[in-house]
Design an enzyme around this catalytic site. Sequence first.
Site, short mmCIF file in Angstrom:
data_model
loop_
_atom_site.label_atom_id
_atom_site.label_comp_id
_atom_site.label_asym_id
_atom_site.label_seq_id
_atom_site.Cartn_x
_atom_site.Cartn_y
_atom_site.Cartn_z
N HIS A 26 19.18 -31.73 20.23
CA HIS A 26 18.70 -30.41 19.83
C HIS A 26 18.28 -30.39 18.37
CE1 HIS A 26 20.95 -28.19 23.30
NE2 HIS A 26 19.86 -28.81 23.70
N ARG A 44 2.96 -28.33 28.41
CA ARG A 44 4.15 -28.28 29.28
C ARG A 44 4.39 -26.82 29.69
NH1 ARG A 44 8.23 -31.40 25.44
NH2 ARG A 44 9.65 -31.31 27.23
N ARG A 51 -0.15 -29.30 32.52
CA ARG A 51 0.74 -29.81 33.56
C ARG A 51 1.34 -28.64 34.33
NH1 ARG A 51 5.81 -33.31 31.79
NH2 ARG A 51 6.63 -31.25 31.27
N GLU A 71 5.63 -41.26 36.96
CA GLU A 71 6.91 -41.33 36.26
C GLU A 71 8.06 -41.70 37.19
OE1 GLU A 71 7.54 -37.44 34.53
OE2 GLU A 71 6.55 -36.46 36.22
N ASN A 73 9.31 -41.40 29.66
CA ASN A 73 10.74 -41.05 29.63
C ASN A 73 11.37 -41.19 31.01
OD1 ASN A 73 10.37 -40.43 26.95
ND2 ASN A 73 10.41 -38.23 27.22
N ASP A 74 10.79 -40.51 31.99
CA ASP A 74 11.35 -40.56 33.34
C ASP A 74 11.14 -41.91 34.00
OD1 ASP A 74 12.45 -38.06 33.29
OD2 ASP A 74 10.79 -37.06 34.29
N ARG A 90 18.22 -40.16 30.88
CA ARG A 90 16.98 -39.98 30.13
C ARG A 90 17.25 -40.06 28.63
NH1 ARG A 90 12.32 -35.48 31.19
NH2 ARG A 90 11.19 -35.73 29.25
N CYS A 101 2.25 -40.51 27.89
CA CYS A 101 2.97 -39.47 27.15
C CYS A 101 4.45 -39.80 27.18
CB CYS A 101 2.69 -38.09 27.72
SG CYS A 101 2.99 -37.95 29.48
#
Length: 571
Positions: free
Chosen positions: A207, A312, A348, A435, A458-459, A469, A506
């Site tokens: 965060h 997103r 997306r 992904e 990432n995924d 992740r 990405c």
Amino acid sequence: MSVTGQDNKELQQEFVIVGEPIVPGIGLGKALLLGKSSLRIRELTLPQEEVEHEISRYYKALKRSRSDLAALEKEAKGKQGYQEIASILQAHLEIIKDPLLTEEVVKTIRKDRKNAEFVFSSVMGEIEKSLCAVQKTTATRVDRVQDIHDISNRVIGHLCCQHKSSLGEFDQNLIVFSEELTPSEAANANPEYIRGFVSLEGAKTSHTAIVSLAKNIPYVANFTTELWDTIKEFSGTLVLINGDKGEITFNPQLSTIQTYYRKQASVSVTVPVQVQTGKNLPLISLSAQIVSTEELPMIERESPGTSVGLFRSEFMAFSLGRLPCVEEQADQYAQLVQFQCSDIHVLRLFDFGEDKECPCISSSHRSVRWLLEQEKVLKEQLQAIAIVSRIGRLKVLIPGVIDASEIALVKRLFQEEIRLLKGISENILWGSMIEIPSAVWMIEEILQESSFVALGTNDLAQYTLGTSRERSLLGERSRVPHPSVIRMIHHVVEQAKQKNVPVSVCGEMAGDPALLPMFLGLGVKELSAVIPAINSLKMRLLDLNSRECSRLTKQLLRAKTYEEVHQLLYV
């Protein structure tokens, strides 16, 4: 508020340490060392007649803490690009409103006649223990534990009438050093004067990192305790932070400062970036990842001409606390389409599930399978896209596909919406997000249904390697792509070349300048990164040669371990 300098002459020489780059960028300022809270919670037994007063004191501390967080959240909601900060602060508000923090604490104060600080601290400690018991060690758990610490410090600070200086109160350029930098501390920071963050531990997915990124404040973390003890000696000295390479330079010479800023200034170039190949051909273009159209002015300011490579859309729901209606969606998508740039923007579809739960619908599915299950939600989003297609062209990315049938089904539903909205012509290019490993091995069929594909690194890494992740807890390996992931990317790019379908990348990997040679060598045509990373990528591109990139990529494709990849990319 000001910070005094270090007088020890032995500490005046230029000195460089290296940590893990968390948020890219260059910053210069005096070192400000934030100490740990010195509050010691004592256990006190109260006379019966003071119990109700103690409960009243606790309620006041909770109320002040809520007011603090509400003010920060309101400020974040009112600023461009700060939606994710507002979401984190909203989560803190929800925690502090939890009945456990009122009913349980008050009940214990009454029953045991103990002071509020001690009871509250004990309850928060139990919450932390329960988190550790039910969740494996991931950055998600670390994030939640840090949130608990952050809230606990705030409430106890009000109970004890002691508060740290806000990072919004300083009026000189500073680099902030803290063993544990909390999200609310970062949210308080004024980026006009807070020019960098350095912490003993940290993660790109934390965060605190999300807040730093939104504020465009460079951030470097993860040092040994021995090195951190050395850092403490430099409080008040001039510091240059390089969030691209993870370098912290104490007492930088004028020539060092000039070199960094001269190079940074040289990257104010238009997109697509041109890489020297002997023929000066544009091999790769850079685009921006955003969560809100409020970030569009930031693109115009930081990197003019850059297109949006990934909008997103699910973050609209996180910001509103509910799913947006058709009109609200159409308004956002229209702003995206009308934003002037060098290419067509990419939207997306809603990507809910697992770590991104929909605010009002619970489901065991994720990505496109979540959408197909919630067909009404999908049709409303497709309707909004169809309405906006009258204004201009748009690329629409389908998240988390496992095979071509899902793409065909979404496209069929879109055609139904087109027929219902008479007079609207289709102006959409459809793309697939690769992904999940099954999509890699079904890529030939997926390409037949796609005008473009985007690799979600990432995924893809998570599902391929069986990890969380949030891989930062793996140490140095968190930055390094596994050989299997590199080979998967290579397979997708090679298949796409045969079909003449462009491939973008990405995710975290796209924003890492160290991985640029690999992507160039693999033949990736576009990288979509967060806005603060774009100029850092441009800086790196200026140093690259296509032949050297090709040679490096051949070596990477032969690598068998993390360590071999690390040696080739980072040493």
